[in-house]
Design a protein around this motif. Structure first.
Motif, PDB file in Angstrom:
ATOM      1  N   ILE A  55       0.856  -1.185   0.000  1.00 11.77           N
ATOM      2  CA  ILE A  55       0.000   0.000   0.000  1.00 11.77           C
ATOM      3  C   ILE A  55       0.893   1.236   0.000  1.00 11.77           C
ATOM      4  O   ILE A  55       1.697   1.431   0.914  1.00 11.77           O
ATOM      5  CB  ILE A  55      -0.925   0.029   1.232  1.00 11.77           C
ATOM      6  CG1 ILE A  55      -1.841  -1.195   1.234  1.00 11.77           C
ATOM      7  CG2 ILE A  55      -1.745   1.313   1.253  1.00 11.77           C
ATOM      8  CD1 ILE A  55      -2.715  -1.313   2.466  1.00 11.77           C
TER       9      ILE A  55
ATOM     10  N   THR B 294       1.234   5.138   0.395  1.00 10.63           N
ATOM     11  CA  THR B 294       0.489   6.158   1.129  1.00 10.63           C
ATOM     12  C   THR B 294       1.014   7.545   0.786  1.00 10.63           C
ATOM     13  O   THR B 294       2.219   7.811   0.900  1.00 10.63           O
ATOM     14  CB  THR B 294       0.624   5.931   2.648  1.00 10.63           C
ATOM     15  OG1 THR B 294       0.288   4.567   2.944  1.00 10.63           O
ATOM     16  CG2 THR B 294      -0.270   6.862   3.429  1.00 10.63           C
ATOM     17  N   THR B 295       0.092   8.427   0.390  1.00 10.88           N
ATOM     18  CA  THR B 295       0.460   9.804   0.040  1.00 10.88           C
ATOM     19  C   THR B 295      -0.415  10.768   0.819  1.00 10.88           C
ATOM     20  O   THR B 295      -1.637  10.609   0.866  1.00 10.88           O
ATOM     21  CB  THR B 295       0.271  10.056  -1.476  1.00 10.88           C
ATOM     22  OG1 THR B 295       1.000   9.073  -2.205  1.00 10.88           O
ATOM     23  CG2 THR B 295       0.775  11.434  -1.868  1.00 10.88           C
TER      24      THR B 295
ATOM     25  N   GLU C 220       4.612  11.315  -0.548  1.00  7.73           N
ATOM     26  CA  GLU C 220       4.599   9.894  -0.219  1.00  7.73           C
ATOM     27  C   GLU C 220       5.319   9.668   1.110  1.00  7.73           C
ATOM     28  O   GLU C 220       6.423  10.163   1.328  1.00  7.73           O
ATOM     29  CB  GLU C 220       5.278   9.085  -1.323  1.00  7.73           C
ATOM     30  CG  GLU C 220       5.175   7.582  -1.119  1.00  7.73           C
ATOM     31  CD  GLU C 220       5.766   6.776  -2.262  1.00  7.73           C
ATOM     32  OE1 GLU C 220       6.412   5.739  -2.004  1.00  7.73           O
ATOM     33  OE2 GLU C 220       5.588   7.190  -3.434  1.00  7.73           O
TER      34      GLU C 220
ATOM     35  N   VAL D   2       5.092   3.742   5.394  1.00 11.18           N
ATOM     36  CA  VAL D   2       4.188   3.183   6.411  1.00 11.18           C
ATOM     37  C   VAL D   2       4.498   1.702   6.610  1.00 11.18           C
ATOM     38  O   VAL D   2       4.660   0.955   5.644  1.00 11.18           O
ATOM     39  CB  VAL D   2       2.708   3.342   6.001  1.00 11.18           C
ATOM     40  CG1 VAL D   2       1.791   2.691   7.039  1.00 11.18           C
ATOM     41  CG2 VAL D   2       2.345   4.808   5.828  1.00 11.18           C
TER      42      VAL D   2
ATOM     43  N   TRP E 239       2.683  -1.418   7.601  1.00 13.03           N
ATOM     44  CA  TRP E 239       1.305  -1.873   7.768  1.00 13.03           C
ATOM     45  C   TRP E 239       1.257  -3.168   8.568  1.00 13.03           C
ATOM     46  O   TRP E 239       2.147  -4.001   8.484  1.00 13.03           O
ATOM     47  CB  TRP E 239       0.644  -2.082   6.403  1.00 13.03           C
ATOM     48  CG  TRP E 239       0.457  -0.802   5.637  1.00 13.03           C
ATOM     49  CD1 TRP E 239       1.306  -0.291   4.700  1.00 13.03           C
ATOM     50  CD2 TRP E 239      -0.611   0.124   5.770  1.00 13.03           C
ATOM     51  NE1 TRP E 239       0.826   0.905   4.231  1.00 13.03           N
ATOM     52  CE2 TRP E 239      -0.361   1.183   4.867  1.00 13.03           C
ATOM     53  CE3 TRP E 239      -1.776   0.166   6.544  1.00 13.03           C
ATOM     54  CZ2 TRP E 239      -1.220   2.269   4.728  1.00 13.03           C
ATOM     55  CZ3 TRP E 239      -2.636   1.248   6.409  1.00 13.03           C
ATOM     56  CH2 TRP E 239      -2.362   2.279   5.521  1.00 13.03           C
TER      57      TRP E 239
ATOM     58  N   SER F 247      -7.481   3.126  -6.606  1.00 19.60           N
ATOM     59  CA  SER F 247      -6.949   3.815  -5.426  1.00 19.60           C
ATOM     60  C   SER F 247      -8.083   4.491  -4.662  1.00 19.60           C
ATOM     61  O   SER F 247      -9.177   4.707  -5.190  1.00 19.60           O
ATOM     62  CB  SER F 247      -5.911   4.858  -5.854  1.00 19.60           C
ATOM     63  OG  SER F 247      -6.499   5.806  -6.725  1.00 19.60           O
TER      64      SER F 247
ATOM     65  N   ILE G 278       3.136   5.363  10.516  1.00 20.30           N
ATOM     66  CA  ILE G 278       3.921   6.192   9.593  1.00 20.30           C
ATOM     67  C   ILE G 278       5.325   6.356  10.163  1.00 20.30           C
ATOM     68  O   ILE G 278       5.504   6.693  11.343  1.00 20.30           O
ATOM     69  CB  ILE G 278       3.261   7.569   9.391  1.00 20.30           C
ATOM     70  CG1 ILE G 278       1.864   7.405   8.773  1.00 20.30           C
ATOM     71  CG2 ILE G 278       4.122   8.462   8.498  1.00 20.30           C
ATOM     72  CD1 ILE G 278       1.093   8.708   8.633  1.00 20.30           C
TER      73      ILE G 278
ATOM     74  N   LEU H  44      -5.591  12.256   1.916  1.00 18.60           N
ATOM     75  CA  LEU H  44      -4.894  10.986   2.032  1.00 18.60           C
ATOM     76  C   LEU H  44      -5.214  10.140   0.790  1.00 18.60           C
ATOM     77  O   LEU H  44      -6.379   9.955   0.438  1.00 18.60           O
ATOM     78  CB  LEU H  44      -5.332  10.235   3.291  1.00 18.60           C
ATOM     79  CG  LEU H  44      -4.825   8.788   3.451  1.00 18.60           C
ATOM     80  CD1 LEU H  44      -3.328   8.773   3.666  1.00 18.60           C
ATOM     81  CD2 LEU H  44      -5.553   8.094   4.618  1.00 18.60           C
TER      82      LEU H  44
ATOM     83  N   LEU I 223      -4.452   6.347  -0.975  1.00 18.19           N
ATOM     84  CA  LEU I 223      -3.918   4.996  -0.794  1.00 18.19           C
ATOM     85  C   LEU I 223      -4.059   4.252  -2.134  1.00 18.19           C
ATOM     86  O   LEU I 223      -5.112   4.280  -2.764  1.00 18.19           O
ATOM     87  CB  LEU I 223      -4.709   4.252   0.290  1.00 18.19           C
ATOM     88  CG  LEU I 223      -4.743   4.889   1.666  1.00 18.19           C
ATOM     89  CD1 LEU I 223      -5.699   4.114   2.582  1.00 18.19           C
ATOM     90  CD2 LEU I 223      -3.358   4.946   2.278  1.00 18.19           C
TER      91      LEU I 223
END
Length: 224
Positions: A111, A113-114, A119, A122, A124, A141, A201, A219, A221
């Protein structure tokens, strides 16, 4: 003469009773199945019920039906003069290899993440909630409009519900959690509540505050 008639009637009654008895017994003789569907390589045992007489099987020397290849056939069991038939259909078991390979490929993706176009890294969790999130991201997305709340978090709706395993926890800056099944919360401070952990994060507390504490953020994803 009268006595002869009585004797004849009694004999006739006995014959009728015997005939009905035999018919009733004959009617009880049957196969446990008249239709069977099995996969190639599987077996099914046919049984004749309602008799102790010898059973002769046609199309197979045994009462066990084995699916050698896809197709249809009829198995016949002969009991005396009575023939019992079972229609057997053999099918090929569905091949789930493509689906399984697709699942493995999907789960191997990460995944991305931005936050507001930046960016962030993370880590997960490996739980049902994150797996379900990946399933959602498989097709497209997700963009979430986050809102500041309480001076310690940003929260936004996913638009879908995810499985949860809520526990009363105290969050730390950087924690990403699931709240009420359908909301993602990102912390730049701390709070104690019932959440399901999703990830963390990998930024310092000061970097998180700079990124999240000044305004509402977007956000995004996606699965890559």
């Amino acid at each position: 003469m009268k006595s002869k008639k009585i004797i004849l009637m009694m004999l006739l009654s006995v014959v009728i009773l015997l005939t009905l008895g035999n018919a009733k017994t004959s009617a009880k003789v049957k196969l446990n199945k008249t239709k069977v569907t099995i996969h190639v390589g599987e077996s099914y045992k046919l049984k004749v019920k309602g008799t102790k007489k010898k059973v002769t099987w046609k199309s197979s020397k045994k009462s066990v039906v084995t699916g050698k290849k896809a197709g249809k056939s009829i198995i016949t069991a002969k009991v005396g003069k009575k023939k019992l038939k079972c229609k057997v259909t053999v099918i090929v078991k569905a091949n789930n290899s493509k689906k399984n390979n697709g699942d493995i490929e999907m789960m191997s993706k990460q995944i991305v993440t931005t936050i507001d176009g930046k960016e962030v890294s993370v880590t997960w969790k490996d739980n049902d909630s994150v797996k379900a999130l990946k399933e959602l991201l498989k097709d497209k997305s997700i963009v979430i409009k986050m809102s500041k709340y309480g001076g310690f978090e940003q929260v936004g709706s996913i638009g879908k519900t995810l499985p949860n395993n809520d526990k009363n926890i105290t969050t730390r800056p950087g924690d990403i959690v699931l709240y009420s099944d359908n909301q993602i919360v990102i912390f730049y401070g701390s709070n104690t509540w019932d959440y399901t952990r999703l990830g963390t994060i990998n930024l310092s507390e000061s970097e998180l505050k700079s990124l999240l504490s000044n305004k509402n953020v977007i956000l995004k994803l996606e699965l890559k």
